[in-house]
Design an enzyme around this catalytic site. Structure first.
Site, mmCIF file in Angstrom:
data_model
loop_
_atom_site.group_PDB
_atom_site.id
_atom_site.type_symbol
_atom_site.label_atom_id
_atom_site.label_comp_id
_atom_site.label_asym_id
_atom_site.label_seq_id
_atom_site.Cartn_x
_atom_site.Cartn_y
_atom_site.Cartn_z
ATOM 1 N N SER A 49 5.950 5.665 0.577
ATOM 2 C CA SER A 49 7.029 4.799 0.639
ATOM 3 C C SER A 49 7.723 4.703 1.428
ATOM 4 C CB SER A 49 7.449 5.533 -1.176
ATOM 5 O OG SER A 49 8.938 4.358 -1.495
ATOM 6 N N ASP A 80 0.594 -2.432 -6.100
ATOM 7 C CA ASP A 80 1.571 -2.458 -5.449
ATOM 8 C C ASP A 80 2.490 -3.201 -5.571
ATOM 9 O OD1 ASP A 80 3.858 -1.006 -4.071
ATOM 10 O OD2 ASP A 80 3.140 0.113 -3.245
ATOM 11 N N HIS A 83 1.825 2.149 -6.876
ATOM 12 C CA HIS A 83 3.278 2.616 -5.737
ATOM 13 C C HIS A 83 3.031 4.018 -6.642
ATOM 14 C CE1 HIS A 83 6.366 2.185 -3.341
ATOM 15 N NE2 HIS A 83 7.306 2.924 -3.303
#
Length: 634
Positions: free
Chosen positions: A484, A572, A604
């Site tokens: 991330s 995602d 994600h």
């Protein structure tokens, strides 16, 4: 730090990343049963077991596609609820399980395609009911509903007028909403039913709360909310806000530490407030420095806490008790003995270990995590954690800089399977809480404003230089690894400072801040004003768009010469697959080495253990090739 006498034996990737044997236990309201997560058909599902008999545990959910992670007891022992999305798309639904009818299938209580149910909570004053937020009417706006758990009936209590970010309903039926003003301030407002409008009660500077206010929980009597406030203070403390007057009254604070608000990012993490989930009573508050500190706010809990803390030298994590507060089930955070879970009876003093989630992991083989403080080049002190391989001389080691996501999050002490994998393979592992990380006060947090690919990245480089200067790390064998925001930081590392790193692994990191911000889900857009737009820039402004692009790895992709591995979930919704495709395509066009792993049934961050095993087996081999570690031989 003395080296152990013998080098640690090799731990298989599966032993670290397969599902736990048991995890997440919570005690029933009457204290007779526990529910917990355990594998069924290679996916975590909910099981129920008696605490007082030898009756065999029973699996009560049946999801063989995706592991279940979140479940809730209700005040009726017949019903248990759990939450699930579809292959990582974050379209959360709430399902009901009938514990009295083992053959009955789970019922989807929020059966609305393309909608998500969030903010689920029960209320003591409304037995048999639950509140939740649904965006079935409009994907951008979450309306407040009351759910009748037994019948499945949903009753709308408030239709979002357009700016409400979250709702509260008091026992008296009064409604309050958190809203964002055009300038980004956070308002607590009362819903005037007759006028059909919100009337402000209190206002907070939104720039002080990039992810919103946490905690934000109604008091049992419904006259106030317990919130984490940093008004007129650098530290986040616990206050009670009066719903009638908007006045804040201090409840508790720590002289040095913030309230532990990590659950605002990862809801499975413990809440900063310890409460009796069935009476609503406030029992304690959690603060987090190098380790956790709990303040007991209830005399009965104070005596319970003294005994609970004798069960482990770890930090108290998940806590649940029965209605009476007599029987408890608690888990512990620990760097080398993760998730050990105990039963405790405060009346009899009886306690026993219920399970260790990973009984096959020997704590003596796992590596201890040590808090350290690293000076940044401008004098800012950076809290960090260093993990050194067991049984190896801690000098001139290959180093992996492991960068946390967010960036409004923080690394903390405890078990981390990635850290243990890396340490077991002979790497030193460094996790640094760079400026902009949460949990270290408002000034430390705001020091990250405008510093993406700037001082936030300098902090990471300063941490590497520190590890080299201390003698731990070989400067020619340093890797950067993150997911991330940590994935973005990884890509910044190989584009802005390409000479520092010998290898890099990016998991779902944005490569272009402009396209990243433009493709975020619609429901997430309003909140960007206090986080991404404030800290990085608003792409709708041409000048800020240019700056965002300049801070984006894609703008310097021609500088990459570091071997790179990229990992992405196809579903995602936060960092869409195109962000990873761009960087991979650009590198392949130049003939630069890049490994690319995409999982079609993930979002994600990976959930399913088989995908995590694939990812970390590949990462293990990749790092061994470029840093000279000891990969899994299988």
């Amino acid at each position: 730090m003395p080296a152990h006498a013998h080098e640690a034996s090799q731990i298989a990737v599966e032993d670290l990343f397969d599902s736990p044997v048991r995890a997440g236990a919570s005690i029933s309201p009457d204290g007779t049963k526990i529910a917990y997560l355990s594998p069924w058909r290679d996916r975590l599902n909910v099981w129920v077991e008696s605490l007082d008999s030898d009756e065999e545990a029973r699996c009560v959910t049946a999801d063989d596609n995706r592991s279940v992670h979140i479940f809730h007891w209700t005040d009726d022992p017949r019903w248990l609820l759990y939450e699930q999305d579809g292959d990582g798309d974050e379209m959360w639904h709430v399902y009901r399980v009938d514990l009295a009818n083992p053959d009955a299938k789970a019922v989807d209580l929020t059966p609305f395609p393309g909608a998500m149910a969030v903010g689920f909570e029960t209320m003591v004053s409304r037995p048999g009911k639950a509140f939740l937020h649904l965006n079935a009417r409009n994907p951008v706006e979450f309306d407040l509903y009351e759910l009748d758990i037994a019948t499945g009936e949903l009753t709308i209590l408030a239709q979002n007028p357009g700016q409400a970010a979250g709702w509260l309903c008091t026992p008296a039926g009064d409604l309050y909403a958190q809203t964002l003003t055009a300038g980004g301030d956070i308002e607590l407002a009362r819903w005037d039913t007759s006028a059909g409008k919100l009337r402000p009660v209190a206002t907070f500077d939104g720039a002080d709360y990039p992810l919103g206010i946490q905690p934000f929980e109604l008091t049992p009597d419904g006259t106030g909310v317990w919130i984490g406030s940093n008004r007129n203070s650098d530290r986040t403390r616990l206050v009670r806000l009066d719903l009638a007057t908007g006045e804040e009254t201090g409840v508790d604070s720590h002289p040095v530490f913030d309230l532990d608000t990590r659950c605002i990012v990862f809801p499975a993490m413990p809440s900063p407030l310890i409460r009796n989930q069935y009476t609503g009573a406030l029992l304690g508050a959690r603060y987090l420095g190098e380790r956790q500190v709990i303040h007991a706010l209830d005399p009965h809990f104070a005596s319970v806490l003294r005994n609970l803390e004798q069960l482990s030298d770890g930090d108290l994590a998940a806590v649940s008790c029965d209605v009476s507060g007599r029987r408890w089930v608690v888990g512990f955070t620990h760097d080398r003995d993760p998730g050990a879970t105990y039963f405790y009876d405060h009346t009899t003093g009886e306690s026993r270990l219920l399970y260790r989630p990973y009984p096959h992991l020997d704590p003596d083989v796992l590596a201890p995590m040590t808090p350290v403080t690293i000076p940044a080049r401008d004098g800012l002190r950076l809290p960090a954690y260093l993990t050194l391989p067991v049984g190896v001389d801690p000098a001139g080691l290959p180093l992996v800089l492991l960068v946390h996501g967010g960036p409004w999050f923080r690394d903390s002490w405890g078990y981390h399977p990635v850290v243990q994998l890396l340490a077991n393979r002979g790497y030193a592992v460094l996790q640094v809480n760079f400026r902009g990380s949460m949990g270290y006060g408002k000034a430390f947090l705001k020091a990250g404003i405008g510093e993406l690919a700037g001082k936030m990245h300098d902090d990471l480089i300063d941490a590497v230089d520190w590890a080299v200067k201390q003698g731990y790390a070989d400067p020619d064998r340093v890797a950067i690894f993150g997911g991330s925001y940590g994935g973005y930081a990884t890509l910044v590392g190989v584009t802005f400072t390409p000479d520092v790193f010998a290898a890099a692994i990016d998991a779902c990191g944005p490569s272009n801040l402009v396209t990243y911000l433009r493709t975020l889900p619609e429901f997430a857009r309003p909140g960007l004003v206090n986080n991404w737009y404030l800290y990085a820039g608003d792409p709708s402004d041409p000048e800020q768009e240019a700056d965002l692009l300049a801070r984006s790895p894609i703008s310097r992709v021609d500088r990459i010469r570091t071997p790179l591995m990229v990992v992405q979930g196809a579903n995602d919704i936060r960092v869409v697959k195109a962000e990873s495709d761009r960087i991979v395509d650009a590198l392949r066009a130049r003939g630069v080495e890049v490994e690319y792993m995409v999982k079609d049934n993930e979002g994600h961050g990976f959930v399913n253990p088989d995908n995590n095993i694939d990812m970390y087996r590949a990462a293990d081999r990749f790092l061994a090739r470029h840093l000279g570690g000891r990969p899994d031989t299988e």
